[in-house]
Motif scaffolding. Sequence first.
Motif, PDB file in Angstrom:
ATOM      1  N   VAL A 127       0.821  -1.208   0.000  1.00 49.36           N
ATOM      2  CA  VAL A 127       0.000   0.000   0.000  1.00 49.36           C
ATOM      3  C   VAL A 127       0.857   1.261   0.000  1.00 49.36           C
ATOM      4  N   TRP A 128       1.962   1.247   0.745  1.00 48.42           N
ATOM      5  CA  TRP A 128       2.713   2.475   1.002  1.00 48.42           C
ATOM      6  C   TRP A 128       3.997   2.662   0.192  1.00 48.42           C
ATOM      7  N   ARG A 129       4.413   1.706  -0.651  1.00 53.25           N
ATOM      8  CA  ARG A 129       5.689   1.869  -1.362  1.00 53.25           C
ATOM      9  C   ARG A 129       5.637   2.961  -2.416  1.00 53.25           C
ATOM     10  N   GLY A 130       4.438   3.356  -2.837  1.00 53.17           N
ATOM     11  CA  GLY A 130       4.307   4.447  -3.800  1.00 53.17           C
ATOM     12  C   GLY A 130       5.048   4.159  -5.091  1.00 53.17           C
ATOM     13  N   PRO A 131       5.888   5.109  -5.566  1.00 48.90           N
ATOM     14  CA  PRO A 131       6.582   4.940  -6.846  1.00 48.90           C
ATOM     15  C   PRO A 131       7.875   4.131  -6.741  1.00 48.90           C
ATOM     16  N   LEU A 132       8.154   3.565  -5.596  1.00 50.42           N
ATOM     17  CA  LEU A 132       9.449   2.947  -5.345  1.00 50.42           C
ATOM     18  C   LEU A 132       9.447   1.452  -5.660  1.00 50.42           C
ATOM     19  N   SER A 133      10.578   0.967  -6.129  1.00 49.45           N
ATOM     20  CA  SER A 133      10.770  -0.467  -6.350  1.00 49.45           C
ATOM     21  C   SER A 133      11.313  -1.094  -5.068  1.00 49.45           C
ATOM     22  N   VAL A 134      10.924  -2.351  -4.839  1.00 49.04           N
ATOM     23  CA  VAL A 134      11.317  -3.045  -3.620  1.00 49.04           C
ATOM     24  C   VAL A 134      11.797  -4.455  -3.961  1.00 49.04           C
ATOM     25  N   LEU A 135      12.965  -4.800  -3.444  1.00 51.40           N
ATOM     26  CA  LEU A 135      13.498  -6.159  -3.520  1.00 51.40           C
ATOM     27  C   LEU A 135      13.319  -6.805  -2.150  1.00 51.40           C
ATOM     28  N   ILE A 136      12.718  -7.984  -2.140  1.00 47.85           N
ATOM     29  CA  ILE A 136      12.601  -8.787  -0.924  1.00 47.85           C
ATOM     30  C   ILE A 136      13.380 -10.064  -1.200  1.00 47.85           C
ATOM     31  N   HIS A 137      14.464 -10.287  -0.479  1.00 42.46           N
ATOM     32  CA  HIS A 137      15.244 -11.500  -0.732  1.00 42.46           C
ATOM     33  C   HIS A 137      15.503 -12.237   0.580  1.00 42.46           C
ATOM     34  N   PRO A 138      15.584 -13.571   0.480  1.00 34.91           N
ATOM     35  CA  PRO A 138      15.836 -14.362   1.686  1.00 34.91           C
ATOM     36  C   PRO A 138      17.306 -14.335   2.075  1.00 34.91           C
ATOM     37  N   ASN A 139      17.533 -14.608   3.330  1.00 38.83           N
ATOM     38  CA  ASN A 139      18.870 -14.911   3.844  1.00 38.83           C
ATOM     39  C   ASN A 139      18.820 -16.378   4.231  1.00 38.83           C
ATOM     40  N   THR A 140      19.711 -17.163   3.650  1.00 41.89           N
ATOM     41  CA  THR A 140      19.651 -18.602   3.865  1.00 41.89           C
ATOM     42  C   THR A 140      20.900 -19.109   4.578  1.00 41.89           C
ATOM     43  N   THR A 141      20.779 -20.308   5.115  1.00 46.25           N
ATOM     44  CA  THR A 141      21.838 -20.873   5.947  1.00 46.25           C
ATOM     45  C   THR A 141      22.474 -22.116   5.332  1.00 46.25           C
ATOM     46  N   GLU A 142      22.349 -22.316   4.009  1.00 40.36           N
ATOM     47  CA  GLU A 142      23.017 -23.476   3.410  1.00 40.36           C
ATOM     48  C   GLU A 142      24.510 -23.410   3.705  1.00 40.36           C
ATOM     49  N   LYS A 143      25.103 -24.553   3.908  1.00 38.86           N
ATOM     50  CA  LYS A 143      26.550 -24.601   4.138  1.00 38.86           C
ATOM     51  C   LYS A 143      27.270 -24.253   2.846  1.00 38.86           C
ATOM     52  N   THR A 144      28.281 -23.397   2.978  1.00 38.05           N
ATOM     53  CA  THR A 144      29.105 -23.040   1.835  1.00 38.05           C
ATOM     54  C   THR A 144      30.322 -23.960   1.775  1.00 38.05           C
ATOM     55  N   ILE A 145      31.083 -23.855   0.714  1.00 37.43           N
ATOM     56  CA  ILE A 145      32.257 -24.706   0.529  1.00 37.43           C
ATOM     57  C   ILE A 145      33.180 -24.621   1.738  1.00 37.43           C
ATOM     58  N   SER A 146      33.376 -23.404   2.252  1.00 39.73           N
ATOM     59  CA  SER A 146      34.269 -23.242   3.406  1.00 39.73           C
ATOM     60  C   SER A 146      33.721 -23.928   4.665  1.00 39.73           C
ATOM     61  N   GLU A 147      32.430 -24.275   4.653  1.00 41.67           N
ATOM     62  CA  GLU A 147      31.801 -24.947   5.800  1.00 41.67           C
ATOM     63  C   GLU A 147      31.507 -26.420   5.496  1.00 41.67           C
ATOM     64  N   GLY A 148      32.046 -26.911   4.363  1.00 43.77           N
ATOM     65  CA  GLY A 148      31.820 -28.306   3.976  1.00 43.77           C
ATOM     66  C   GLY A 148      30.641 -28.510   3.057  1.00 43.77           C
ATOM     67  N   GLY A 149      30.058 -27.429   2.554  1.00 47.52           N
ATOM     68  CA  GLY A 149      28.928 -27.520   1.635  1.00 47.52           C
ATOM     69  C   GLY A 149      29.372 -27.567   0.182  1.00 47.52           C
ATOM     70  N   GLU A 150      28.405 -27.360  -0.719  1.00 52.85           N
ATOM     71  CA  GLU A 150      28.676 -27.516  -2.149  1.00 52.85           C
ATOM     72  C   GLU A 150      28.658 -26.214  -2.940  1.00 52.85           C
ATOM     73  N   ILE A 151      28.317 -25.098  -2.318  1.00 49.51           N
ATOM     74  CA  ILE A 151      28.282 -23.837  -3.047  1.00 49.51           C
ATOM     75  C   ILE A 151      29.161 -22.803  -2.345  1.00 49.51           C
ATOM     76  N   SER A 152      29.584 -21.815  -3.118  1.00 56.39           N
ATOM     77  CA  SER A 152      30.395 -20.746  -2.524  1.00 56.39           C
ATOM     78  C   SER A 152      29.474 -19.724  -1.864  1.00 56.39           C
ATOM     79  N   GLU A 153      30.048 -18.910  -1.006  1.00 54.14           N
ATOM     80  CA  GLU A 153      29.291 -17.821  -0.377  1.00 54.14           C
ATOM     81  C   GLU A 153      28.726 -16.903  -1.459  1.00 54.14           C
ATOM     82  N   ALA A 154      29.512 -16.640  -2.505  1.00 46.73           N
ATOM     83  CA  ALA A 154      29.058 -15.775  -3.607  1.00 46.73           C
ATOM     84  C   ALA A 154      27.860 -16.381  -4.324  1.00 46.73           C
TER      85      ALA A 154
END
Length: 185
Positions: A127-154
């Motif tokens: 209702v209130w964003r008016g003319p502005l664009s808004v990005l809503i993105h998640p923050n996730t906790t998948e393990k990265t390569i440095s933590e023994g996971g399969e993807i990089s932090e990037a």
Amino acid sequence: MPSQRPTYKSPLEGYENAPPLPTEKAEDGKSLLNIQTGVLSSAYEKFPEPLDNGRRGAFDVHVYHLPNHPAQARYASELHSRIRHEFPELRIYTFWSKPVGPHPIAMFEVNIFTPAQLGAFVGWLAVWRGPLSVLIHPNTTEKTISEGGEISEAEKEARNHTDRAIWMGEKVLLNTDMFWEVMDH
């Protein structure tokens, strides 16, 4: 850059043995009839994994504005103040008048910690964003390569800012290359 295409688990995982869903219409004659079990989804109380239910918060909301467009910059500044008044329980960051990080235009950021906050704030923002664009993105906790996971932090951050992103208004092209330039060195 990403080394492989993301893979997605089936959204029906855990429902393999569920009874077939009815095909009848509900009372309104339009929507489908759903069998009520009396049990609400746990997602009403806690974000599902791999969303961050901890200190960082499960979602970041970035509200963009053009600093060289006086009316838009003023509206964004007023919206920033209004959010601070109306939603003091949220983490609200500096009002930027220049690009920051992967964000190519000025913005401010709000962090969301609970499903109730997400529902309330996103509905309010519609209702209130008016003319502005808004990005809503998640923050996730998948393990990265440095933590023994399969993807990089990037890769994780780029995926959260693109594949998993939700947009209100016009989509803003982000500089996701900076994730590899900053995080993987």
